[in-house]
Structure formats: C-alpha cells, structure tokens
Design a protein around this motif. Structure first.
Motif, PDB file in Angstrom:
ATOM      1  N   ASP A  84      40.249 -35.452 -37.552  1.00 57.08           N
ATOM      2  CA  ASP A  84      39.533 -36.112 -38.637  1.00 57.08           C
ATOM      3  C   ASP A  84      40.347 -35.993 -39.922  1.00 57.08           C
ATOM      4  O   ASP A  84      40.866 -34.911 -40.237  1.00 57.08           O
ATOM      5  CB  ASP A  84      38.170 -35.450 -38.884  1.00 57.08           C
ATOM      6  CG  ASP A  84      37.186 -35.680 -37.760  1.00 57.08           C
ATOM      7  OD1 ASP A  84      37.347 -36.671 -37.016  1.00 57.08           O
ATOM      8  OD2 ASP A  84      36.249 -34.867 -37.618  1.00 57.08           O
ATOM      9  N   LYS A  99      40.592 -35.225 -43.500  1.00 55.99           N
ATOM     10  CA  LYS A  99      39.766 -34.443 -44.412  1.00 55.99           C
ATOM     11  C   LYS A  99      40.092 -34.710 -45.870  1.00 55.99           C
ATOM     12  O   LYS A  99      39.222 -34.605 -46.722  1.00 55.99           O
ATOM     13  CB  LYS A  99      39.941 -32.933 -44.143  1.00 55.99           C
ATOM     14  CG  LYS A  99      39.288 -32.471 -42.889  1.00 55.99           C
ATOM     15  CD  LYS A  99      37.803 -32.582 -43.012  1.00 55.99           C
ATOM     16  CE  LYS A  99      37.117 -32.003 -41.805  1.00 55.99           C
ATOM     17  NZ  LYS A  99      35.690 -32.190 -41.826  1.00 55.99           N
ATOM     18  N   ASP A 100      41.366 -35.001 -46.171  1.00 56.99           N
ATOM     19  CA  ASP A 100      41.735 -35.127 -47.569  1.00 56.99           C
ATOM     20  C   ASP A 100      43.001 -35.959 -47.707  1.00 56.99           C
ATOM     21  O   ASP A 100      43.866 -35.937 -46.834  1.00 56.99           O
ATOM     22  CB  ASP A 100      41.972 -33.729 -48.154  1.00 56.99           C
ATOM     23  CG  ASP A 100      41.926 -33.711 -49.672  1.00 56.99           C
ATOM     24  OD1 ASP A 100      41.581 -34.738 -50.286  1.00 56.99           O
ATOM     25  OD2 ASP A 100      42.246 -32.649 -50.246  1.00 56.99           O
TER      26      ASP A 100
END
Length: 156
Positions: free
Chosen positions: A49, A51-52
């Motif tokens: 995923d 995340k940032d």
C-alpha cells in the motif's frame, strides 16, 4: 645452455603475463532525489500500500571498496525538516540483464536491498523484512544535474 636459459625466460614471461590481477573498485557515487514514495506491505490484501509521497530531498551514497560487493551505503532522508539516516555494509552485488544494479545491505540490527535502475532514474530501497518479504519500500525519483531547470543568472 642458451636453450635452457631462453626456455626459462619464456616460461617466466608467459606465467607473469598469464596472471591477471583483479581490478580493484574504489568508487563513491552520490545520487540526489527530489521526491519519493513510501510503501508498506498489507498482509490482509497481500499487496503493498502506498502510505506517503514526499517531495523533500534525499541523498543516497554508494561507496564500493575493493570490490562491488564490499563497502557501505548511506541514505539520508528529510521529512518535515527532520533528517533520518539508513545505512549498512554491502554484502552482495548483482547486475541483471536490463542493467539494474542491486546491493544487499547488512547493519547491526537490520538488513535491506537497494536497487538502481538508471533507465527509469529510480532507486528502490527495501527494508524491515519478515520471513518472506521486505515490509517497507522507498522508491526514490533521481534528480540529475542535467535535469535541473535553468536557473536565472546572477548578473546585475
């Protein structure tokens, strides 16, 4: 006697030239990144995923000493005005058929993998592994000096 001396001389010359000394590597490369992506493994989805996304600078130093599988790597990240450092000793090096170089790192408490794809201008740093995979990944977009926008001149 001349025959024996000339034969010995030829053997000495032949065997001294036959021994090839390995090419020693003593190189340090510095890469700069102006943005990066941070991925974390999601065990429920069995996928990474995002995340940032950071638009701050990072510096990646690769120092190879004597061979490509010996040396160290240091990665300095800036996040919201704070700097973090990831580093490790190089324990292995490989180069695939597409020109992607990969270094395996070990440090006192961690291990990781750094891959350089010069065609895509990306460095991928994978770290914090479990039994089957790396859990966290940074993907750095490399910034080369020739990619820089033209700066205004400082002339008066």
């Amino acid at each position: 006697m001349k025959y024996i001396l000339s034969t010995v001389f030829l053997f000495v010359v032949f065997f001294s030239n036959a021994q090839t000394t390995p090419v020693k590597v003593n190189e340090q490369r510095r890469f700069s990144s102006d943005s990066r992506l941070f991925y974390v493994w999601n065990q429920e989805r069995e996928a990474y995923d995002l995340k940032d996304t950071e638009y701050e600078s990072s510096v990646i130093d690769i120092r190879e000493i004597n061979t490509k599988s010996n040396g160290y790597i240091a990665i300095a990240l800036t996040d919201d005005g704070k700097t973090r450092l990831y580093h490790g000793s190089i324990v292995n090096y490989s180069l695939d058929e597409e020109g992607v170089a990969t270094w395996i790192l070990r440090s006192k408490s961690a291990r990781g993998k750094l891959s350089l794809d010069p065609k895509a201008k990306k460095i991928t740093y994978s770290f914090e592994s479990n039994e089957t995979r790396y859990v966290k990944i940074f993907v750095f977009n490399l910034f080369f000096a020739d990619d820089a926008p033209d700066m205004p001149s400082q002339e008066n």
